[in-house]
Design an enzyme around this catalytic site. Structure first.
Site, PDB file in Angstrom:
ATOM      1  CE  LYS A  80      -3.965  35.860  -9.147  1.00  0.00           C
ATOM      2  NZ  LYS A  80      -4.169  34.558  -9.062  1.00  0.00           N
ATOM      3  N   GLY A 180       5.582  16.203  -6.743  1.00  0.00           N
ATOM      4  CA  GLY A 180       5.422  17.123  -5.845  1.00  0.00           C
ATOM      5  C   GLY A 180       4.454  16.393  -4.697  1.00  0.00           C
TER       6      GLY A 180
END
Ligand code: NAD
Length: 358
Positions: A80, A180
């Site tokens: 990452k 959502g």
């Protein structure tokens, strides 16, 4: 933070710090584990309060990528990037090109793509300096919108949950509460309505609610969604939605959706297990986007067909996780972690087999 101690505890291979004064770039790349292949993981841009917060985040997120890649069988490791900066103010061409040059210097040991605070447009810039980037828009030779494979993978995951919980292949007649109704949520709603489900949904954006209403979603408030009596609660908005305040309100038998870090703490996963609510671990069910990115990185030509086929594997992976969870009487998130750790140990073990002299 005692960095070496922390790396040892979490199993990180490498942590790299980068700075470039002219552009103000301050970034950290963490490479967690490359047992399965070169590391891959998004590039987050966030105005962390302090350096240590950026470091904790990159360590945590890169480890998560190892698990997500391993379970999706992408043959990539976990890594990452975090850029310490404000995505609203600090984005410049030079900053992303500098980041690209540093990533290029890693020679393919790590590839990146979008994450919170970065967009495909930022990576069109970064791509000028390195080929080790994926999830570019289609017009730049990339694989495009990742919500398509993600929502498809989540749908396969819902099917696996229904198969395990109710022993049935059809979704017809089930009630699903969708939190959502964005890119993933709306696609999922359409598919579930086609299957004959009753879909109850919520979002904070009025225009998204209108779109959902038009296709037949029944709308409730953002707080009410936790109290909906349903078969499946599907979080597709935010993380940490299963927490001390919400867990006792849930009236569902399954929790399965695309959102990352759904469980606020591991003990919430244990509690769901005790309550008899079947939880599809987030990093397993939402792996479709990563499967798409991995296809772009690992193959000369991106294949949508291959990606869709691989996303179907989420169904099988989840059934295996549920089987282990039941057999060992452990929460599903732990069963998933065990499966990953077992896979990493197996691949490590077979790497000692000599294929040739020298
Ligand atoms: P999105 O931004 O298009 O949709 C998220 C939706 O949640 C938005 O419409 C937003 O208005 C809504 N929302 C925000 N706060 C809310 C609240 N309190 N209550 C109800 N709705 C709220 O994102 P997406 O691409 O649809 O992804 C959905 C989730 O899945 C995100 O958490 C994302 O991190 C995760 N995820 C997405 C992908 C992908 O490829 N798109 C891959 C893995 C994980």
């Amino acid at each position: 933070m005692e960095l070496f101690k922390e790396m040892e505890k979490q199993g990180h291979e490498q942590v790299l710090f980068f700075q470039e004064q002219k552009t103000g770039l301050k970034a950290i790349i963490a490479i967690h584990d490359t047992t399965l292949g070169p590391a891959c993981g998004g590039c987050r841009m966030w105005p962390y309060e302090k350096e240590e917060d950026a470091l904790s985040d990159v360590l945590r997120l890169s480890k998560g990528m190892t698990y997500k890649s391993a379970i999706a069988e992408t043959e990539l490791g976990g890594g990452k990037t975090v850029i310490w900066g404000n995505p609203r103010q600090d984005k410049r061409e030079g900053l992303f090109r500098a980041m690209g040059r540093f990533i290029n210097g890693l020679g393919g040991r790590y590839s990146t793509g979008t994450d919170v605070g970065t967009t495909a447009d930022d990576f069109v810039v970064l791509r000028k300096e390195t080929a080790y980037v994926a999830a570019l828009p289609k017009e730049y030779g990339g694989s495009g919108d990742s919500s398509i494979p993600t929502s498809y993978g989540v749908y396969q995951g819902l099917r696996a949950c229904v198969k395990f919980r109710y022993g049935r292949d059809s979704m017809e007649g089930l009630t699903v509460a969708l939190q959502g109704l964005g890119k993933v949520g709306l696609k999922l709603a359409g598919q579930l309505l086609d299957d004959g489900c009753r879909v109850i949904g919520t979002d904070i954006k009025e225009e998204y609610l209108d779109r959902a209403r038009e296709i037949g979603v029944e709308i409730v408030g953002t707080e009410q969604i936790y109290d909906v009596k349903c078969h499946i609660f599907s979080p597709n908005a935010l993380g940490a939605v299963i927490n001390d305040d919400t867990i006792d309100r849930l009236q569902c038998e399954i929790i399965a959706g695309a959102a990352n870090n759904v469980l606020t703490e591991p003990h919430h996963g244990k509690r769901l297990h005790q309550m008899g609510i079947l939880y599809a671990p987030d990093y397993v069910i939402n792996g479709g986007g990563l499967i798409q990115v991995a296809d772009e990185i690992l193959h000369d030509t991106y294949s949508e067909e291959r990606v869709i086929k691989k996303c179907e594997g989420i169904y099988r992976q989840l059934l295996e996780i549920f089987r282990i969870s039941k057999e060992r009487d452990i929460p599903t998130y732990l069963a998933a972690d065990h499966m990953v750790e077992e896979r990493l140990a197996t691949i490590t073990a077979i790497s000692t087999i000599r294929a040739k002299m020298g």
